[in-house]
Design an enzyme around this catalytic site. Structure first.
Site, PDB file in Angstrom:
ATOM      1  NE  ARG A  51     151.878  68.939  91.089  1.00 53.30           N
ATOM      2  CZ  ARG A  51     151.305  69.883  90.328  1.00 53.30           C
ATOM      3  NH1 ARG A  51     150.401  69.563  89.465  1.00 53.30           N
ATOM      4  NH2 ARG A  51     151.670  71.148  90.445  1.00 53.30           N
ATOM      5  CB  THR A  52     152.886  68.442  97.875  1.00 51.91           C
ATOM      6  OG1 THR A  52     153.737  68.302  96.745  1.00 51.91           O
ATOM      7  CG2 THR A  52     153.474  67.689  99.050  1.00 51.91           C
ATOM      8  CE  LYS A  80     149.577  87.511 113.571  1.00 47.63           C
ATOM      9  NZ  LYS A  80     148.746  86.792 114.567  1.00 47.63           N
ATOM     10  NE  ARG A 101     155.982  72.080  98.871  1.00 43.81           N
ATOM     11  CZ  ARG A 101     155.612  71.714  97.644  1.00 43.81           C
ATOM     12  NH1 ARG A 101     155.146  72.615  96.803  1.00 43.81           N
ATOM     13  NH2 ARG A 101     155.720  70.465  97.253  1.00 43.81           N
ATOM     14  CG  HIS A 129     159.174  67.119  97.212  1.00 45.92           C
ATOM     15  ND1 HIS A 129     158.227  66.584  98.077  1.00 45.92           N
ATOM     16  CD2 HIS A 129     158.466  67.855  96.308  1.00 45.92           C
ATOM     17  CE1 HIS A 129     157.023  66.988  97.698  1.00 45.92           C
ATOM     18  NE2 HIS A 129     157.146  67.756  96.638  1.00 45.92           N
TER      19      HIS A 129
END
Ligand code: CP
Length: 360
Positions: A51-52, A80, A101, A129
């Site tokens: 969704r986000t 890396k 995120r 959030h």
């Protein structure tokens, strides 16, 4: 220039304005089709999302902008060993705004300190959030017609459920709001929500274990998934995962005007049969997320145009002599990141990590 790390960075007036903009976008989408022409959104997702990430990308595309980014850490140079700070500096060369995120708490905050473009927290570990909360606010406003004088039940994983933390922070600022916190004792809300928000502002709340007993008094039921990925002990997750299942029998105990929200994804905490109940608003909530992210992108890009200077960290009350012991804090892994604390309660001598809000 600012981004959005915590929902507390937006005033109630700004929240209401974002909701008004989102409603105008819904009513007149054609007025917004080229508002972000030639602008680029970078979605930096170091953790899975449906969704986000997709609603951020759809939001920017519907504003006439473009998107770039990655959907997993393994396809970025983080694999890396590149730091969040360096990643944010680099992406600032290619994009106009970032949605990030990250599994480490405070990572988007660290990115915001390094970036020269706005950074939006799209979920940091089990912490916050804020853009899910924007979706939640628009949904409550559209479903119930108000954000005040509500009894809101939050059910499930209140400890690791970052959407719960941000929603309590936002709704605590509307008058007449009460919370019923429904969870097993192992998954109660964390101290930074209880002692930074609920207690100091005298917000009425109670903690209960039974969903059946509480559901009848609620205007909003916010169901949450037990967050398997945040548990250190997989057996603890197995033991707790089916604690709450909302089904059609329990819905019979609820008010006719109650609405059911869930940030999604759901596992089995809401029976699929509940989806047909008109009070089930969680799929409409996911759509609302796109409109609120459109409103937020517009606001932050307009602000960045008016004031392109990076927001300096307020260093006046920072403390450098404590160590964060939260293994999920970004300060545990980011190269040469200083340990930073702030006193949040002088009387009780409580100091919290600037990145993750854990007590030090
Ligand atoms: N609500 C939410 O954050 O969903 P995703 O994890 O799919 O983005």
């Amino acid at each position: 220039m600012r981004g959005l790390n915590s929902i507390l960075e937006l005033s109630v007036e700004e929240l209401d304005q974002l909701i008004a903009t989102a409603k105008d976008i819904i009513a007149h989408p054609e007025n917004y089709w080229d508002k972000c022409a030639h602008k680029k959104l970078a979605t930096l997702f170091f953790e899975p999302s449906t969704r986000t990430r997709l609603s951020f990308e759809a939001a920017m595309l519907e504003l006439g902008g473009s998107v770039l980014g990655f959907s997993e850490a393994s396809s970025s140079s983080a694999s890396k060993g590149e730091s969040v700070t360096d990643t944010a500096k680099i992406v600032s060369c290619y994009a106009d705004i970032i949605a990030m995120r990250h599994p480490k708490e405070g990572a988007p905050y660290v990115a915001a300190q390094a970036a020269s473009i706005p950074v939006i927290n799209a979920g940091d570990g089990g912490h916050n959030h804020p853009t899910q909360t924007l979706a939640d606010l628009l949904t409550i406003s559209r479903e119930l017609g108000r954000l005040h004088d509500l009894t809101i039940g939050l059910c499930g994983d209140l400890k690791y459920g970052r959407t719960v933390h941000s929603l309590i922070e936002a709704m605590s600022r509307y008058p007449g709001v009460k919370f019923v916190l429904i969870s097993p004792k192992e998954l109660k809300i964390p101290g930074f929500v209880r002692y930074n928000v609920l207690e100091p502002h005298h917000i009425p709340y109670k903690e209960v274990a039974s969903l059946e007993d509480a559901i009848g008094e609620l205007d909003v039921l916010y169901m949450t998934r037990i967050q398997r990925e945040r548990f250190d002990d997989p057996w603890e997750y197995e033991r707790l995962k089916d604690t709450y299942v909302l089904n059609t029998e329990k819905m019979k105990l609820a008010k006719d005007a109650m609405c059911v929200l869930h940030p999604l994804p759901r596992v089995n905490e809401i029976s699929v049969k509940v989806d047909a109940d008109p009070r089930a608003a969680y799929f409409r909530q996911a759509l609302n997320g796109k409109y609120m992210r459109m409103a937020l992108i517009l606001k932050l890009l307009e602000e960045a145009k008016a004031d392109p200077k990076p927001v300096a960290l307020d260093s006046s009350e920072l403390e450098y002599d404590r160590i964060c012991r939260n293994p999920k804090c970004i300060s545990q892994v980011e190269q040469e990141l200083p340990q930073l604390f702030r006193c949040t309660d002088k009387e009780a001598d409580i100091h919290r990590c600037v990145y993750c809000d854990q007590r030090g």
